[in-house]
Design a protein around this motif. Structure first.
Motif, PDB file in Angstrom:
ATOM      1  N   GLY A  15      53.298  42.210  35.208  1.00 35.50           N
ATOM      2  CA  GLY A  15      52.816  42.644  33.901  1.00 35.50           C
ATOM      3  C   GLY A  15      51.578  41.872  33.478  1.00 35.50           C
ATOM      4  N   CYS A  16      51.583  40.558  33.725  1.00 38.88           N
ATOM      5  CA  CYS A  16      50.424  39.722  33.359  1.00 38.88           C
ATOM      6  C   CYS A  16      49.207  40.090  34.187  1.00 38.88           C
ATOM      7  CB  CYS A  16      50.769  38.245  33.557  1.00 38.88           C
ATOM      8  SG  CYS A  16      51.863  37.553  32.293  1.00 38.88           S
ATOM      9  N   PHE A  17      49.386  40.239  35.496  1.00 39.31           N
ATOM     10  CA  PHE A  17      48.253  40.562  36.364  1.00 39.31           C
ATOM     11  C   PHE A  17      47.657  41.929  36.016  1.00 39.31           C
ATOM     12  CE2 PHE A  17      50.382  37.845  39.878  1.00 39.31           C
ATOM     13  CZ  PHE A  17      49.833  36.703  39.349  1.00 39.31           C
ATOM     14  N   SER A  18      48.526  42.903  35.786  1.00 38.20           N
ATOM     15  CA  SER A  18      48.056  44.250  35.464  1.00 38.20           C
ATOM     16  C   SER A  18      47.350  44.275  34.113  1.00 38.20           C
ATOM     17  CB  SER A  18      49.230  45.235  35.468  1.00 38.20           C
ATOM     18  OG  SER A  18      49.844  45.295  36.744  1.00 38.20           O
ATOM     19  N   THR A  19      47.875  43.514  33.164  1.00 40.13           N
ATOM     20  CA  THR A  19      47.237  43.432  31.849  1.00 40.13           C
ATOM     21  C   THR A  19      45.876  42.759  31.961  1.00 40.13           C
ATOM     22  OG1 THR A  19      49.422  43.306  30.799  1.00 40.13           O
ATOM     23  CG2 THR A  19      47.534  42.658  29.461  1.00 40.13           C
ATOM     24  N   ALA A  20      45.750  41.800  32.888  1.00 41.63           N
ATOM     25  CA  ALA A  20      44.456  41.152  33.110  1.00 41.63           C
ATOM     26  C   ALA A  20      43.422  42.168  33.589  1.00 41.63           C
ATOM     27  CB  ALA A  20      44.596  40.014  34.119  1.00 41.63           C
TER      28      ALA A  20
ATOM     29  N   LEU B 164      54.038  31.717  49.465  1.00 40.70           N
ATOM     30  CA  LEU B 164      52.926  32.354  50.159  1.00 40.70           C
ATOM     31  C   LEU B 164      51.993  33.066  49.185  1.00 40.70           C
ATOM     32  CD1 LEU B 164      54.553  33.962  53.348  1.00 40.70           C
ATOM     33  CD2 LEU B 164      52.765  32.214  53.305  1.00 40.70           C
ATOM     34  N   VAL B 165      52.557  33.474  48.038  1.00 34.65           N
ATOM     35  CA  VAL B 165      51.758  34.193  47.041  1.00 34.65           C
ATOM     36  C   VAL B 165      50.586  33.347  46.559  1.00 34.65           C
ATOM     37  CG1 VAL B 165      52.976  33.435  44.965  1.00 34.65           C
ATOM     38  CG2 VAL B 165      51.995  35.723  45.042  1.00 34.65           C
ATOM     39  N   LEU B 166      50.706  32.026  46.689  1.00 33.10           N
ATOM     40  CA  LEU B 166      49.639  31.141  46.222  1.00 33.10           C
ATOM     41  C   LEU B 166      48.368  31.277  47.075  1.00 33.10           C
ATOM     42  CD1 LEU B 166      51.629  27.899  45.326  1.00 33.10           C
ATOM     43  CD2 LEU B 166      50.803  29.694  43.797  1.00 33.10           C
ATOM     44  N   LEU B 167      48.486  31.920  48.238  1.00 32.97           N
ATOM     45  CA  LEU B 167      47.301  32.168  49.054  1.00 32.97           C
ATOM     46  C   LEU B 167      46.332  33.126  48.357  1.00 32.97           C
ATOM     47  CD1 LEU B 167      48.864  32.510  52.634  1.00 32.97           C
ATOM     48  CD2 LEU B 167      47.603  30.555  51.697  1.00 32.97           C
ATOM     49  N   SER B 168      46.863  33.908  47.398  1.00 31.38           N
ATOM     50  CA  SER B 168      46.003  34.829  46.645  1.00 31.38           C
ATOM     51  C   SER B 168      45.404  34.172  45.403  1.00 31.38           C
ATOM     52  CB  SER B 168      46.801  36.073  46.212  1.00 31.38           C
ATOM     53  OG  SER B 168      47.817  35.728  45.275  1.00 31.38           O
ATOM     54  N   LEU B 169      45.852  32.952  45.090  1.00 30.32           N
ATOM     55  CA  LEU B 169      45.387  32.267  43.880  1.00 30.32           C
ATOM     56  C   LEU B 169      43.876  32.018  43.878  1.00 30.32           C
ATOM     57  CD1 LEU B 169      45.978  30.916  41.177  1.00 30.32           C
ATOM     58  CD2 LEU B 169      46.615  28.831  42.426  1.00 30.32           C
ATOM     59  N   PRO B 170      43.268  31.584  44.995  1.00 31.51           N
ATOM     60  CA  PRO B 170      41.813  31.374  44.960  1.00 31.51           C
ATOM     61  C   PRO B 170      41.032  32.622  44.550  1.00 31.51           C
ATOM     62  CG  PRO B 170      42.745  30.329  46.897  1.00 31.51           C
ATOM     63  CD  PRO B 170      43.849  31.138  46.273  1.00 31.51           C
ATOM     64  N   LEU B 171      41.452  33.795  45.012  1.00 28.06           N
ATOM     65  CA  LEU B 171      40.772  35.030  44.632  1.00 28.06           C
ATOM     66  C   LEU B 171      40.926  35.288  43.140  1.00 28.06           C
ATOM     67  CD1 LEU B 171      39.232  37.591  45.285  1.00 28.06           C
ATOM     68  CD2 LEU B 171      41.390  38.667  45.976  1.00 28.06           C
TER      69      LEU B 171
ATOM     70  N   PRO C 189      32.408  44.334  38.536  1.00 28.66           N
ATOM     71  CA  PRO C 189      32.988  44.120  39.867  1.00 28.66           C
ATOM     72  C   PRO C 189      34.313  43.364  39.858  1.00 28.66           C
ATOM     73  CG  PRO C 189      30.646  43.616  39.883  1.00 28.66           C
ATOM     74  CD  PRO C 189      31.043  43.781  38.454  1.00 28.66           C
ATOM     75  N   TYR C 190      34.535  42.548  38.837  1.00 27.90           N
ATOM     76  CA  TYR C 190      35.750  41.737  38.793  1.00 27.90           C
ATOM     77  C   TYR C 190      36.981  42.558  38.406  1.00 27.90           C
ATOM     78  CZ  TYR C 190      32.521  37.931  39.391  1.00 27.90           C
ATOM     79  OH  TYR C 190      31.552  37.108  39.900  1.00 27.90           O
ATOM     80  N   LEU C 191      36.750  43.755  37.897  1.00 22.82           N
ATOM     81  CA  LEU C 191      37.852  44.670  37.609  1.00 22.82           C
ATOM     82  C   LEU C 191      38.559  45.034  38.914  1.00 22.82           C
ATOM     83  CD1 LEU C 191      39.206  46.450  35.413  1.00 22.82           C
ATOM     84  CD2 LEU C 191      37.460  48.166  35.880  1.00 22.82           C
ATOM     85  N   LYS C 192      37.783  45.442  39.907  1.00 20.58           N
ATOM     86  CA  LYS C 192      38.334  45.797  41.220  1.00 20.58           C
ATOM     87  C   LYS C 192      38.915  44.570  41.918  1.00 20.58           C
ATOM     88  CE  LYS C 192      37.052  48.011  45.595  1.00 20.58           C
ATOM     89  NZ  LYS C 192      35.949  48.677  46.347  1.00 20.58           N
ATOM     90  N   LYS C 193      38.237  43.426  41.788  1.00 23.40           N
ATOM     91  CA  LYS C 193      38.711  42.215  42.461  1.00 23.40           C
ATOM     92  C   LYS C 193      40.040  41.735  41.894  1.00 23.40           C
ATOM     93  CE  LYS C 193      34.117  40.616  43.852  1.00 23.40           C
ATOM     94  NZ  LYS C 193      33.081  39.559  43.705  1.00 23.40           N
ATOM     95  N   MET C 194      40.254  41.904  40.580  1.00 24.16           N
ATOM     96  CA  MET C 194      41.536  41.517  39.994  1.00 24.16           C
ATOM     97  C   MET C 194      42.636  42.451  40.474  1.00 24.16           C
ATOM     98  SD  MET C 194      42.982  39.242  38.139  1.00 24.16           S
ATOM     99  CE  MET C 194      44.774  39.177  38.239  1.00 24.16           C
ATOM    100  N   ALA C 195      42.327  43.733  40.602  1.00 25.32           N
ATOM    101  CA  ALA C 195      43.315  44.686  41.122  1.00 25.32           C
ATOM    102  C   ALA C 195      43.676  44.339  42.567  1.00 25.32           C
ATOM    103  CB  ALA C 195      42.770  46.104  41.024  1.00 25.32           C
ATOM    104  N   MET C 196      42.663  43.990  43.372  1.00 29.69           N
ATOM    105  CA  MET C 196      42.899  43.606  44.757  1.00 29.69           C
ATOM    106  C   MET C 196      43.723  42.324  44.841  1.00 29.69           C
ATOM    107  SD  MET C 196      39.128  44.390  46.389  1.00 29.69           S
ATOM    108  CE  MET C 196      39.532  43.450  47.869  1.00 29.69           C
ATOM    109  N   SER C 197      43.424  41.376  43.955  1.00 31.83           N
ATOM    110  CA  SER C 197      44.178  40.131  43.913  1.00 31.83           C
ATOM    111  C   SER C 197      45.647  40.386  43.585  1.00 31.83           C
ATOM    112  CB  SER C 197      43.561  39.189  42.871  1.00 31.83           C
ATOM    113  OG  SER C 197      44.373  38.053  42.682  1.00 31.83           O
ATOM    114  N   THR C 198      45.891  41.315  42.666  1.00 32.93           N
ATOM    115  CA  THR C 198      47.265  41.652  42.288  1.00 32.93           C
ATOM    116  C   THR C 198      48.021  42.256  43.456  1.00 32.93           C
ATOM    117  OG1 THR C 198      46.590  42.043  39.995  1.00 32.93           O
ATOM    118  CG2 THR C 198      48.678  43.005  40.691  1.00 32.93           C
ATOM    119  N   LEU C 199      47.399  43.232  44.135  1.00 31.56           N
ATOM    120  CA  LEU C 199      48.051  43.865  45.280  1.00 31.56           C
ATOM    121  C   LEU C 199      48.282  42.847  46.398  1.00 31.56           C
ATOM    122  CD1 LEU C 199      49.140  46.447  46.541  1.00 31.56           C
ATOM    123  CD2 LEU C 199      46.839  46.909  47.403  1.00 31.56           C
TER     124      LEU C 199
END
Length: 302
Positions: free
Chosen positions: A190-195, A254-261, A280-290
């Motif tokens: 919910g937090c990631f998607s809201t971001a 392992l999820v922390l591997l996505s934290l840098p992105l 561009p960060y809109l798409k990058k946040m979506a990619m980070s969430t997935l």
């Protein structure tokens, strides 16, 4: 600079917004990974839940295109991608007809999903009601006389449907049970998607303000919205860390591997000086969430 839409096919592809679908599926995957962890995974539930979610997301995208056009948010001053109706290649009536089609597809797919999942009529009716709410939410975000997205309630809706209902609902469809720890994963999604929505609203803050769309960034200002964005990102990771500790599933880290992105997204949004730089960060946040969901799922497999 906006890319001009040349053909009707391009206009429909813009309206469907395929890039939003992976984010919409993230909560379905997360709930399914949790069900696999509990040895209750069912392929038919994953497939039907994914199909229903895709139809609902497309319905939401079409409705957003339609609603922002009639309410004036899709003006030439808007810095995001050109909308289909705004391009003039698709009429309002054609867009409304497409909304009816995907609303019907969502309803049929959702009914099949519930029928496959349950034999209890009471539970069927409860989930049928939730499905109708999801369809209403998809349509009413920017459409209708009083769209809740224009009142600044989009964040709450995204947190509920992409987080709590998406993850916990999918988990329940698989397992017919609840697990208290799944609420942590649901909260994180919910937090990631809201971001993602918040970054979208930061990008559109000026055009939304002029159109009377009172999103959270419009209400609290860009600087506070950036701090809010950091809070969403960091809260999401803290919830997944809490899940890993409480469930004693060390590979969930392992999820922390996505934290840098995700951190790169936060810094990028903070430093962006214009809507064009924010986009561009809109798409990058979506990619980070997935990516975080995939890594989380891999961790649960061990």
């Amino acid at each position: 600079m906006k890319k001009e839409i040349q053909t009707k096919k391009e206009a429909w592809l813009h309206a469907v917004r395929l890039r939003t679908l992976p984010l919409a599926l993230a909560s379905i995957f997360a709930g399914s990974f949790l069900a696999f962890w509990k040895d209750a995974f069912r392929w038919e539930i994953l497939l039907l839940a994914s199909l229903t979610t895709i139809f609902l997301q497309i319905l939401s995208n079409l409705s957003n295109d339609y609603g922002d056009t009639i309410h004036g948010a899709d003006s030439q001053e808007r810095q995001g991608p050109v909308r289909a109706v705004q391009s003039g290649l698709i009429s309002l009536q054609e867009m409304k007809s497409a909304m009816y089609v995907f609303g019907a597809l969502s309803l049929v797919s959702g009914i099949l999903l519930i029928l496959f999942a349950f034999q209890s009529w009471l539970i069927f009716l409860i989930f049928f009601g939730l499905g109708l709410m999801a369809i209403w939410a998809a349509i009413s975000y920017t459409s209708g006389n009083n769209p809740y997205g224009y009142a600044g309630l989009g964040d709450l809706s995204v947190f509920l449907f992409f987080g709590l209902l998406g993850v916990i609902g999918t988990f329940f469809l698989h397992t017919k049970s609840f697990d208290i720890l799944s609420f942590l994963v649901a909260g994180a999604l919910g937090c990631f998607s809201t971001a993602v929505l918040n970054i979208n609203n930061i990008r559109d803050i000026e055009s939304d303000r002029k159109a009377g769309k009172m999103s959270i960034p419009v209400r609290i200002g860009k600087e506070a919205a950036i701090k809010y964005n950091w809070g969403l990102i960091l809260s999401g990771y803290l919830m997944i860390i809490a899940f890993a500790l409480l469930s004693q599933q060390p590979y969930s880290f392992l999820v922390l591997l996505s934290l840098p992105l995700a951190l790169k997204v936060g810094v990028g949004v903070q430093n962006a000086q214009s809507s064009a730089e924010t986009d561009p960060y809109l798409k990058k946040m979506a990619m980070s969430t997935l990516l975080s969901v995939i890594l989380f799922g891999i961790g649960l497999l061990f």
